[in-house]
Write a protein that holds these residues in place. Sequence first.
Motif, PDB file in Angstrom:
ATOM      1  N   VAL A  68       5.287  28.771  -5.897  1.00 37.53           N
ATOM      2  CA  VAL A  68       5.478  30.045  -5.202  1.00 37.53           C
ATOM      3  C   VAL A  68       5.268  29.847  -3.711  1.00 37.53           C
ATOM      4  CG1 VAL A  68       4.654  32.415  -4.935  1.00 37.53           C
ATOM      5  CG2 VAL A  68       4.740  31.383  -7.211  1.00 37.53           C
ATOM      6  N   SER A  69       6.105  30.489  -2.913  1.00 39.14           N
ATOM      7  CA  SER A  69       5.917  30.557  -1.465  1.00 39.14           C
ATOM      8  C   SER A  69       5.833  32.023  -1.072  1.00 39.14           C
ATOM      9  CB  SER A  69       7.089  29.885  -0.741  1.00 39.14           C
ATOM     10  OG  SER A  69       7.010  30.103   0.656  1.00 39.14           O
ATOM     11  N   LEU A  70       4.812  32.394  -0.315  1.00 38.14           N
ATOM     12  CA  LEU A  70       4.595  33.787   0.066  1.00 38.14           C
ATOM     13  C   LEU A  70       4.271  33.873   1.548  1.00 38.14           C
ATOM     14  CD1 LEU A  70       4.124  36.790  -0.844  1.00 38.14           C
ATOM     15  CD2 LEU A  70       1.715  36.157  -1.153  1.00 38.14           C
ATOM     16  N   SER A  71       4.977  34.742   2.260  1.00 35.49           N
ATOM     17  CA  SER A  71       4.678  34.945   3.677  1.00 35.49           C
ATOM     18  C   SER A  71       3.395  35.744   3.824  1.00 35.49           C
ATOM     19  CB  SER A  71       5.828  35.698   4.358  1.00 35.49           C
ATOM     20  OG  SER A  71       5.807  37.077   4.000  1.00 35.49           O
ATOM     21  N   ASP A  72       2.856  35.791   5.040  1.00 36.92           N
ATOM     22  CA  ASP A  72       1.818  36.768   5.328  1.00 36.92           C
ATOM     23  C   ASP A  72       2.393  38.167   5.138  1.00 36.92           C
ATOM     24  OD1 ASP A  72      -0.046  34.829   5.984  1.00 36.92           O
ATOM     25  OD2 ASP A  72       0.391  34.920   8.131  1.00 36.92           O
ATOM     26  N   ILE A  73       1.533  39.125   4.854  1.00 34.64           N
ATOM     27  CA  ILE A  73       1.958  40.517   4.727  1.00 34.64           C
ATOM     28  C   ILE A  73       1.740  41.176   6.084  1.00 34.64           C
ATOM     29  CG2 ILE A  73       1.480  42.720   3.639  1.00 34.64           C
ATOM     30  CD1 ILE A  73       0.745  39.475   1.828  1.00 34.64           C
ATOM     31  N   ILE A  74       2.769  41.846   6.585  1.00 35.26           N
ATOM     32  CA  ILE A  74       2.654  42.475   7.901  1.00 35.26           C
ATOM     33  C   ILE A  74       2.884  43.976   7.783  1.00 35.26           C
ATOM     34  CG2 ILE A  74       3.382  40.374   9.081  1.00 35.26           C
ATOM     35  CD1 ILE A  74       6.086  41.711   9.607  1.00 35.26           C
ATOM     36  N   THR A  75       2.491  44.704   8.834  1.00 33.74           N
ATOM     37  CA  THR A  75       2.629  46.153   8.845  1.00 33.74           C
ATOM     38  C   THR A  75       3.331  46.593  10.133  1.00 33.74           C
ATOM     39  OG1 THR A  75       1.435  48.246   8.559  1.00 33.74           O
ATOM     40  CG2 THR A  75       0.301  46.505   9.804  1.00 33.74           C
ATOM     41  N   SER A  76       3.161  47.826  10.541  1.00 35.74           N
ATOM     42  CA  SER A  76       3.898  48.412  11.664  1.00 35.74           C
ATOM     43  C   SER A  76       3.896  47.511  12.888  1.00 35.74           C
ATOM     44  CB  SER A  76       3.295  49.768  12.034  1.00 35.74           C
ATOM     45  OG  SER A  76       3.300  50.639  10.930  1.00 35.74           O
ATOM     46  N   GLY A  77       5.075  47.315  13.478  1.00 41.40           N
ATOM     47  CA  GLY A  77       5.199  46.510  14.678  1.00 41.40           C
ATOM     48  C   GLY A  77       5.036  45.024  14.460  1.00 41.40           C
ATOM     49  N   GLY A  78       4.917  44.603  13.221  1.00 43.09           N
ATOM     50  CA  GLY A  78       4.751  43.184  12.921  1.00 43.09           C
ATOM     51  C   GLY A  78       3.314  42.718  12.943  1.00 43.09           C
ATOM     52  N   ARG A  79       2.359  43.646  12.949  1.00 43.62           N
ATOM     53  CA  ARG A  79       0.941  43.278  12.953  1.00 43.62           C
ATOM     54  C   ARG A  79       0.529  42.745  11.576  1.00 43.62           C
ATOM     55  NH1 ARG A  79      -1.999  47.501  13.059  1.00 43.62           N
ATOM     56  NH2 ARG A  79      -0.347  49.049  12.866  1.00 43.62           N
ATOM     57  N   LEU A  80      -0.398  41.797  11.581  1.00 34.58           N
ATOM     58  CA  LEU A  80      -0.866  41.199  10.336  1.00 34.58           C
ATOM     59  C   LEU A  80      -1.624  42.224   9.499  1.00 34.58           C
ATOM     60  CD1 LEU A  80      -1.278  38.603   8.611  1.00 34.58           C
ATOM     61  CD2 LEU A  80      -3.433  38.288   9.858  1.00 34.58           C
ATOM     62  N   TYR A  81      -1.261  42.313   8.230  1.00 32.99           N
ATOM     63  CA  TYR A  81      -1.966  43.161   7.282  1.00 32.99           C
ATOM     64  C   TYR A  81      -2.869  42.322   6.385  1.00 32.99           C
ATOM     65  CZ  TYR A  81      -2.762  46.547   3.523  1.00 32.99           C
ATOM     66  OH  TYR A  81      -3.342  47.383   2.605  1.00 32.99           O
ATOM     67  N   ALA A  82      -2.340  41.206   5.875  1.00 30.22           N
ATOM     68  CA  ALA A  82      -3.141  40.295   5.054  1.00 30.22           C
ATOM     69  C   ALA A  82      -2.527  38.902   5.128  1.00 30.22           C
ATOM     70  CB  ALA A  82      -3.205  40.771   3.604  1.00 30.22           C
ATOM     71  N   ALA A  83      -3.354  37.901   5.356  1.00 30.44           N
ATOM     72  CA  ALA A  83      -2.890  36.521   5.364  1.00 30.44           C
ATOM     73  C   ALA A  83      -2.735  36.021   3.930  1.00 30.44           C
ATOM     74  CB  ALA A  83      -3.871  35.638   6.119  1.00 30.44           C
ATOM     75  N   SER A  84      -1.839  35.057   3.750  1.00 30.18           N
ATOM     76  CA  SER A  84      -1.623  34.517   2.404  1.00 30.18           C
ATOM     77  C   SER A  84      -1.461  33.004   2.458  1.00 30.18           C
ATOM     78  CB  SER A  84      -0.387  35.144   1.769  1.00 30.18           C
ATOM     79  OG  SER A  84       0.784  34.703   2.435  1.00 30.18           O
ATOM     80  N   ARG A 274       8.872  35.651  11.646  1.00 33.65           N
ATOM     81  CA  ARG A 274       9.233  35.453  13.044  1.00 33.65           C
ATOM     82  C   ARG A 274       9.001  36.769  13.770  1.00 33.65           C
ATOM     83  NH1 ARG A 274      12.646  32.141  15.901  1.00 33.65           N
ATOM     84  NH2 ARG A 274      11.507  30.479  14.803  1.00 33.65           N
ATOM     85  N   GLY A 275       7.895  36.858  14.495  1.00 35.90           N
ATOM     86  CA  GLY A 275       7.558  38.085  15.205  1.00 35.90           C
ATOM     87  C   GLY A 275       7.334  39.232  14.239  1.00 35.90           C
ATOM     88  N   SER A 276       8.107  40.301  14.374  1.00 36.22           N
ATOM     89  CA  SER A 276       7.964  41.483  13.522  1.00 36.22           C
ATOM     90  C   SER A 276       8.803  41.393  12.253  1.00 36.22           C
ATOM     91  CB  SER A 276       8.369  42.741  14.302  1.00 36.22           C
ATOM     92  OG  SER A 276       9.733  42.668  14.692  1.00 36.22           O
ATOM     93  N   ILE A 277       9.438  40.236  12.019  1.00 36.07           N
ATOM     94  CA  ILE A 277      10.285  40.044  10.851  1.00 36.07           C
ATOM     95  C   ILE A 277       9.625  39.119   9.843  1.00 36.07           C
ATOM     96  CG2 ILE A 277      12.533  39.238  10.012  1.00 36.07           C
ATOM     97  CD1 ILE A 277      13.654  39.823  12.795  1.00 36.07           C
ATOM     98  N   VAL A 278       9.573  39.544   8.585  1.00 39.51           N
ATOM     99  CA  VAL A 278       9.217  38.659   7.485  1.00 39.51           C
ATOM    100  C   VAL A 278      10.399  38.605   6.540  1.00 39.51           C
ATOM    101  CG1 VAL A 278       6.707  38.897   7.539  1.00 39.51           C
ATOM    102  CG2 VAL A 278       8.088  40.572   6.283  1.00 39.51           C
ATOM    103  N   GLY A 279      10.531  37.483   5.824  1.00 38.06           N
ATOM    104  CA  GLY A 279      11.657  37.371   4.921  1.00 38.06           C
ATOM    105  C   GLY A 279      11.542  36.195   3.983  1.00 38.06           C
TER     106      GLY A 279
END
Length: 285
Positions: A68-84, A274-279
């Motif tokens: 499994v590969s999982l990105s960090d979870i981000i919230t409004s404006g691309g701020r970190l919500y939870a590291a993974s 990448r910045g405010s984008i996760v994918g």
Amino acid sequence: MRYLFLFVSCVFLGACFGGGGGSAPPAPDLPIQDTSAVRSAVGGQPLNMTSTQIRGEISRLETMTDGVSLSDIITSGGRLYAASRCSGAVCYVGGQRRTLQDLNLDLDYGPVMSRNGVAVVQAHQETPFGVGEQVADVLGGILDHSGFATAAEYYQEAGSEYNPIAYGIAIGDSTGSVPRGGSATWRGVVTGANMASYEGIVGDATLRADFSASNIDASFTNVHEMTTGADRASIYFYNVPFTSDGFARGSGSNRIEGKFYGPGHVEAAGSFRRGSIVGAFGAAR
């Protein structure tokens, strides 16, 4: 943290919208009912899969998953919500251990398009929570040995939306090694969520590996906004070093990681920020 693995648990555990009965089932509740705009913009072909067929393919992938590969979870404006971070099929999200078996929730499936050999699908779920609902919109892809998705979630109460988060994830039958000698190219699809503009994106993923240099380039091009099909900027990660079973580079708001899947490293899939984008992305050799 209950919903951080919503896509893994819902989509890749196969609990989904189903058909059946003598009359035609109602149209599933999906993020995008008319996908013609983005399909035309990206250059995809119609995907003739029912929700039941999508469920079967996702369930098949879940049973073979050991990487499994999982990105960090981000919230409004691309701020970190939870590291993974993940090891094998186990991930640690905000310090808590998570696996594919943690949750088993229902959601609706629907086809989006076929592009570069990838079946691109979407999903939607509304789950009662407190006095409102937890809502999830998912866009992902299915290959023979791997699958990937981007999930965007929020809490909805009395017409207002709160606490949006997004993340990318990839799963599958990990090859467990990296190729050696020469070079190779994998082509597929990328999906993402831009938490600055609150929009989904989809495009082409191209991975080019130079085994003598022990690195890989990831190019996400032909990117378009999901609802309107409007053009969006390409994303590039160059000279990403190999790991023992894949590739990884960067940290924080500039990070990509992936693994090779299937026999002979036939597929590659992973997640990125990448910045405010996760994918997430998936591609075949």
